[in-house]
Scaffold this motif. Sequence first.
Motif, PDB file in Angstrom:
ATOM      1  N   GLN A  99       0.831  -1.203   0.000  1.00  0.00           N
ATOM      2  CA  GLN A  99       0.000   0.000   0.000  1.00  0.00           C
ATOM      3  C   GLN A  99       0.868   1.257   0.000  1.00  0.00           C
ATOM      4  OE1 GLN A  99      -2.328   0.728   3.543  1.00  0.00           O
ATOM      5  NE2 GLN A  99      -3.934   1.725   2.350  1.00  0.00           N
ATOM      6  N   LEU A 100       1.929   1.267   0.780  1.00  0.00           N
ATOM      7  CA  LEU A 100       2.822   2.427   0.830  1.00  0.00           C
ATOM      8  C   LEU A 100       3.563   2.620  -0.497  1.00  0.00           C
ATOM      9  CD1 LEU A 100       4.277   2.000   4.424  1.00  0.00           C
ATOM     10  CD2 LEU A 100       2.643   3.740   3.652  1.00  0.00           C
ATOM     11  N   ASP A 101       3.991   1.520  -1.094  1.00  0.00           N
ATOM     12  CA  ASP A 101       4.661   1.606  -2.399  1.00  0.00           C
ATOM     13  C   ASP A 101       3.735   2.206  -3.451  1.00  0.00           C
ATOM     14  OD1 ASP A 101       6.974   0.502  -1.352  1.00  0.00           O
ATOM     15  OD2 ASP A 101       6.588  -1.515  -2.122  1.00  0.00           O
ATOM     16  N   ASN A 102       2.480   1.787  -3.446  1.00  0.00           N
ATOM     17  CA  ASN A 102       1.522   2.328  -4.406  1.00  0.00           C
ATOM     18  C   ASN A 102       1.225   3.794  -4.138  1.00  0.00           C
ATOM     19  OD1 ASN A 102       1.254   0.050  -6.001  1.00  0.00           O
ATOM     20  ND2 ASN A 102      -0.367  -0.805  -4.738  1.00  0.00           N
ATOM     21  N   ALA A 103       1.190   4.188  -2.876  1.00  0.00           N
ATOM     22  CA  ALA A 103       0.974   5.601  -2.542  1.00  0.00           C
ATOM     23  C   ALA A 103       2.125   6.453  -3.071  1.00  0.00           C
ATOM     24  CB  ALA A 103       0.826   5.767  -1.030  1.00  0.00           C
ATOM     25  N   ILE A 104       3.335   5.940  -2.981  1.00  0.00           N
ATOM     26  CA  ILE A 104       4.499   6.665  -3.503  1.00  0.00           C
ATOM     27  C   ILE A 104       4.403   6.786  -5.020  1.00  0.00           C
ATOM     28  CG2 ILE A 104       7.003   6.508  -3.874  1.00  0.00           C
ATOM     29  CD1 ILE A 104       7.132   5.289  -0.996  1.00  0.00           C
ATOM     30  N   LYS A 105       4.012   5.698  -5.678  1.00  0.00           N
ATOM     31  CA  LYS A 105       3.879   5.718  -7.139  1.00  0.00           C
ATOM     32  C   LYS A 105       2.840   6.748  -7.578  1.00  0.00           C
ATOM     33  CE  LYS A 105       5.141   0.869  -7.729  1.00  0.00           C
ATOM     34  NZ  LYS A 105       4.616  -0.477  -8.019  1.00  0.00           N
ATOM     35  N   ILE A 106       1.706   6.762  -6.903  1.00  0.00           N
ATOM     36  CA  ILE A 106       0.646   7.714  -7.254  1.00  0.00           C
ATOM     37  C   ILE A 106       1.113   9.145  -7.003  1.00  0.00           C
ATOM     38  CG2 ILE A 106      -1.641   8.562  -6.553  1.00  0.00           C
ATOM     39  CD1 ILE A 106      -2.462   5.610  -6.307  1.00  0.00           C
ATOM     40  N   SER A 107       1.778   9.365  -5.888  1.00  0.00           N
ATOM     41  CA  SER A 107       2.294  10.696  -5.582  1.00  0.00           C
ATOM     42  C   SER A 107       3.295  11.161  -6.635  1.00  0.00           C
ATOM     43  CB  SER A 107       2.950  10.680  -4.196  1.00  0.00           C
ATOM     44  OG  SER A 107       3.473  11.940  -3.886  1.00  0.00           O
ATOM     45  N   THR A 108       4.140  10.265  -7.083  1.00  0.00           N
ATOM     46  CA  THR A 108       5.128  10.591  -8.120  1.00  0.00           C
ATOM     47  C   THR A 108       4.435  10.970  -9.425  1.00  0.00           C
ATOM     48  OG1 THR A 108       6.724   9.100  -7.097  1.00  0.00           O
ATOM     49  CG2 THR A 108       7.115   9.700  -9.401  1.00  0.00           C
ATOM     50  N   ILE A 109       3.412  10.232  -9.785  1.00  0.00           N
ATOM     51  CA  ILE A 109       2.654  10.534 -11.006  1.00  0.00           C
ATOM     52  C   ILE A 109       1.960  11.887 -10.874  1.00  0.00           C
ATOM     53  CG2 ILE A 109       0.650   9.839 -12.399  1.00  0.00           C
ATOM     54  CD1 ILE A 109       1.513   6.891 -11.765  1.00  0.00           C
ATOM     55  N   ARG A 110       1.350  12.144  -9.732  1.00  0.00           N
ATOM     56  CA  ARG A 110       0.670  13.425  -9.527  1.00  0.00           C
ATOM     57  C   ARG A 110       1.645  14.588  -9.614  1.00  0.00           C
ATOM     58  NH1 ARG A 110      -3.546  13.285  -4.689  1.00  0.00           N
ATOM     59  NH2 ARG A 110      -4.163  15.206  -5.705  1.00  0.00           N
ATOM     60  N   ARG A 111       2.828  14.426  -9.031  1.00  0.00           N
ATOM     61  CA  ARG A 111       3.834  15.490  -9.087  1.00  0.00           C
ATOM     62  C   ARG A 111       4.282  15.722 -10.525  1.00  0.00           C
ATOM     63  NH1 ARG A 111       6.649  18.520  -5.945  1.00  0.00           N
ATOM     64  NH2 ARG A 111       6.175  17.435  -4.036  1.00  0.00           N
ATOM     65  N   LYS A 112       4.497  14.640 -11.262  1.00  0.00           N
ATOM     66  CA  LYS A 112       4.929  14.736 -12.663  1.00  0.00           C
ATOM     67  C   LYS A 112       3.898  15.495 -13.494  1.00  0.00           C
ATOM     68  CE  LYS A 112       5.470  11.763 -16.692  1.00  0.00           C
ATOM     69  NZ  LYS A 112       5.439  10.379 -17.156  1.00  0.00           N
ATOM     70  N   TYR A 113       2.625  15.143 -13.332  1.00  0.00           N
ATOM     71  CA  TYR A 113       1.578  15.750 -14.149  1.00  0.00           C
ATOM     72  C   TYR A 113       1.151  17.129 -13.657  1.00  0.00           C
ATOM     73  CZ  TYR A 113       1.237  11.934 -17.342  1.00  0.00           C
ATOM     74  OH  TYR A 113       1.529  11.032 -18.331  1.00  0.00           O
ATOM     75  N   TYR A 114       1.506  17.476 -12.447  1.00  0.00           N
ATOM     76  CA  TYR A 114       1.163  18.810 -11.953  1.00  0.00           C
ATOM     77  C   TYR A 114       1.702  19.876 -12.901  1.00  0.00           C
ATOM     78  CZ  TYR A 114       1.217  23.020  -9.080  1.00  0.00           C
ATOM     79  OH  TYR A 114       1.065  24.302  -8.627  1.00  0.00           O
ATOM     80  N   ASN A 115       2.944  19.730 -13.314  1.00  0.00           N
ATOM     81  CA  ASN A 115       3.532  20.713 -14.230  1.00  0.00           C
ATOM     82  C   ASN A 115       2.832  20.718 -15.591  1.00  0.00           C
ATOM     83  OD1 ASN A 115       5.448  21.793 -12.452  1.00  0.00           O
ATOM     84  ND2 ASN A 115       6.764  20.023 -12.792  1.00  0.00           N
ATOM     85  N   GLU A 116       2.419  19.562 -16.045  1.00  0.00           N
ATOM     86  CA  GLU A 116       1.679  19.516 -17.316  1.00  0.00           C
ATOM     87  C   GLU A 116       0.289  20.135 -17.171  1.00  0.00           C
ATOM     88  OE1 GLU A 116       1.848  16.317 -20.122  1.00  0.00           O
ATOM     89  OE2 GLU A 116       3.387  15.325 -18.895  1.00  0.00           O
ATOM     90  N   PHE A 117      -0.380  19.837 -16.060  1.00  0.00           N
ATOM     91  CA  PHE A 117      -1.695  20.428 -15.828  1.00  0.00           C
ATOM     92  C   PHE A 117      -1.602  21.954 -15.781  1.00  0.00           C
ATOM     93  CE2 PHE A 117      -3.046  16.323 -13.550  1.00  0.00           C
ATOM     94  CZ  PHE A 117      -3.671  15.828 -14.676  1.00  0.00           C
ATOM     95  N   LYS A 118      -0.504  22.468 -15.227  1.00  0.00           N
ATOM     96  CA  LYS A 118      -0.337  23.924 -15.112  1.00  0.00           C
ATOM     97  C   LYS A 118      -0.157  24.597 -16.473  1.00  0.00           C
ATOM     98  CE  LYS A 118       3.011  24.575 -12.256  1.00  0.00           C
ATOM     99  NZ  LYS A 118       3.983  25.148 -11.318  1.00  0.00           N
ATOM    100  N   THR A 119       0.105  23.849 -17.526  1.00  0.00           N
ATOM    101  CA  THR A 119       0.181  24.467 -18.849  1.00  0.00           C
ATOM    102  C   THR A 119      -1.203  24.837 -19.358  1.00  0.00           C
ATOM    103  OG1 THR A 119       0.093  22.363 -20.065  1.00  0.00           O
ATOM    104  CG2 THR A 119       2.292  23.189 -19.449  1.00  0.00           C
ATOM    105  N   VAL A 120      -2.235  24.231 -18.768  1.00  0.00           N
ATOM    106  CA  VAL A 120      -3.620  24.478 -19.185  1.00  0.00           C
ATOM    107  C   VAL A 120      -4.417  25.155 -18.070  1.00  0.00           C
ATOM    108  CG1 VAL A 120      -5.770  23.371 -19.949  1.00  0.00           C
ATOM    109  CG2 VAL A 120      -3.566  22.448 -20.694  1.00  0.00           C
TER     110      VAL A 120
END
Length: 154
Positions: A99-120
């Motif tokens: 569960q903790l490993d998956n939470a880290i993976k999701i957090s990493t994806i959210r951080r990565k896409y935050y910058n892309e979301f900010k382009t729109v």
Amino acid sequence: MNKLLTTVFISMLFLLQFTGQAQDLSRNPKLQERISQAKLVEISKALVLSEDKMKALTPIYKRYETEKNEITFPRQGRLLRTNPDSLSAEEADKLITAQLDNAIKISTIRRKYYNEFKTVLTPQQVFKLYKSEAQLNRKVMQELRRRLRNRTGK
């Protein structure tokens, strides 16, 4: 119409939780697309986005969803249903670590896409997007609990 979309969305996610084949959305691209579309409709309403903004956001959000869907939660259902006292220390450790490993993976994806979301979107709109996702997830969990109660008669 909104109730219909919500019902369809919740039903699809319910099916994902309880069917082995659907757990891997890459095996069912039509279902993945329908879920993504339902989420986008709800997000568009929550953020009050123009058609142009939605056109720009859609491909980014679909990539984001695809990456999140690649994370597997093999024991998540078991974790929610299990009495902690019935587990050995090793079983509990494995479930928590997964569960903790998956939470880290999701957090990493959210951080990565935050910058892309900010382009729109503005940072406030990205915040609302994440908040909308959390609300959708809560609705799905409530619906799952309701259906489980109805099925078991509790």
